[in-house]
Write a protein that holds these residues in place. Structure first.
Motif, PDB file in Angstrom:
ATOM      1  N   GLY A  49      -9.019  -3.768   3.272  1.00 29.71           N
ATOM      2  CA  GLY A  49      -9.680  -2.486   3.461  1.00 29.71           C
ATOM      3  C   GLY A  49      -8.734  -1.352   3.791  1.00 29.71           C
ATOM      4  N   SER A  50      -7.440  -1.578   3.695  1.00 25.87           N
ATOM      5  CA  SER A  50      -6.453  -0.566   4.054  1.00 25.87           C
ATOM      6  C   SER A  50      -5.438  -0.434   2.928  1.00 25.87           C
ATOM      7  N   PRO A  51      -4.889   0.763   2.741  1.00 25.02           N
ATOM      8  CA  PRO A  51      -3.812   0.882   1.756  1.00 25.02           C
ATOM      9  C   PRO A  51      -2.579   0.099   2.208  1.00 25.02           C
ATOM     10  N   ALA A  52      -1.698  -0.176   1.281  1.00 24.48           N
ATOM     11  CA  ALA A  52      -0.462  -0.884   1.616  1.00 24.48           C
ATOM     12  C   ALA A  52       0.307  -0.099   2.667  1.00 24.48           C
ATOM     13  N   ARG A  53       0.951  -0.836   3.530  1.00 27.79           N
ATOM     14  CA  ARG A  53       1.787  -0.246   4.574  1.00 27.79           C
ATOM     15  C   ARG A  53       3.154  -0.897   4.493  1.00 27.79           C
ATOM     16  N   TYR A  54       4.156  -0.175   4.967  1.00 32.77           N
ATOM     17  CA  TYR A  54       5.532  -0.667   4.920  1.00 32.77           C
ATOM     18  C   TYR A  54       6.160  -0.585   6.298  1.00 32.77           C
ATOM     19  N   GLU A  55       7.045  -1.556   6.568  1.00 33.73           N
ATOM     20  CA  GLU A  55       7.745  -1.589   7.839  1.00 33.73           C
ATOM     21  C   GLU A  55       9.165  -2.085   7.618  1.00 33.73           C
ATOM     22  N   ALA A  56      10.013  -1.810   8.582  1.00 34.34           N
ATOM     23  CA  ALA A  56      11.414  -2.218   8.495  1.00 34.34           C
ATOM     24  C   ALA A  56      11.658  -3.597   9.099  1.00 34.34           C
ATOM     25  N   ARG A  57      10.724  -4.104   9.876  1.00 31.71           N
ATOM     26  CA  ARG A  57      10.932  -5.408  10.526  1.00 31.71           C
ATOM     27  C   ARG A  57      10.751  -6.507   9.479  1.00 31.71           C
ATOM     28  N   VAL A  58      11.842  -7.165   9.153  1.00 33.30           N
ATOM     29  CA  VAL A  58      11.827  -8.193   8.104  1.00 33.30           C
ATOM     30  C   VAL A  58      12.549  -9.444   8.583  1.00 33.30           C
ATOM     31  N   GLY A  59      12.283 -10.552   7.924  1.00 35.86           N
ATOM     32  CA  GLY A  59      13.055 -11.764   8.126  1.00 35.86           C
ATOM     33  C   GLY A  59      12.700 -12.616   9.321  1.00 35.86           C
ATOM     34  N   ASP A  60      11.642 -12.262  10.038  1.00 35.95           N
ATOM     35  CA  ASP A  60      11.327 -13.052  11.228  1.00 35.95           C
ATOM     36  C   ASP A  60       9.929 -13.668  11.185  1.00 35.95           C
ATOM     37  N   ASN A  61       9.229 -13.526  10.079  1.00 33.93           N
ATOM     38  CA  ASN A  61       7.906 -14.108   9.887  1.00 33.93           C
ATOM     39  C   ASN A  61       6.925 -13.747  11.003  1.00 33.93           C
ATOM     40  N   HIS A  62       6.981 -12.489  11.462  1.00 32.21           N
ATOM     41  CA  HIS A  62       6.011 -12.052  12.456  1.00 32.21           C
ATOM     42  C   HIS A  62       4.673 -11.754  11.777  1.00 32.21           C
TER      43      HIS A  62
END
Length: 141
Positions: A72-85
């Protein structure tokens, strides 16, 4: 590591739009493309929305940003990568917060059946009400 070094380390060309998007994402949050575009335009003279989509696609494929798509939300982007949060999303206002993997080292990476896929990430989304929306709900009663 600088933005230039990050891009080069992943085999990407260094461009002003890529550097600007990396800088915006480094500011934190779970940003929609529109918000990223507005912030990048404050840094650069001119950049098209399509260019931002292209940059975000390249950064995501290179592992320098993460795309999430809460229902129900548009795509969002974040810089936190590589930690499977994971993420918790408010049903009221749409606020998103990060949630660290709850048990040990990524236990959710072992699906019962992977159908030949090499699994490298699992996405869990928790849904509920943020503190502000809880207060509004209580006030409505």
């Amino acid at each position: 590591m600088t933005g230039e070094e990050l891009l080069r380390s992943r085999g990407l060309r260094v461009t002003r739009p890529r550097l600007a998007v990396l800088e915006v994402l480094a500011g934190g949050g779970h940003l929609e493309v529109e918000e990223i575009t507005q912030r990048v335009r404050r840094r650069l003279d001119s950049v098209s929305t399509q260019a931002i989509y292209d940059v975000l696609g390249a950064l995501s494929r290179a592992g320098l940003s993460r795309r999430i798509e809460p229902a129900g939300s548009p795509a969002r982007y974040e810089a936190r990568v590589g930690d499977n949060h994971h993420h918790v999303v408010c049903r009221g206002c749409g606020e998103i917060a990060d949630v660290d993997c709850a048990v040990g080292s990524a236990p959710c990476l072992d699906p019962v059946a992977a159908y030949g896929f090499e699994v490298d990430e699992a996405e869990v989304t928790y849904w509920g009400l943020c503190p502000n929306c809880q207060l509004r709900r209580a006030a409505d009663r």
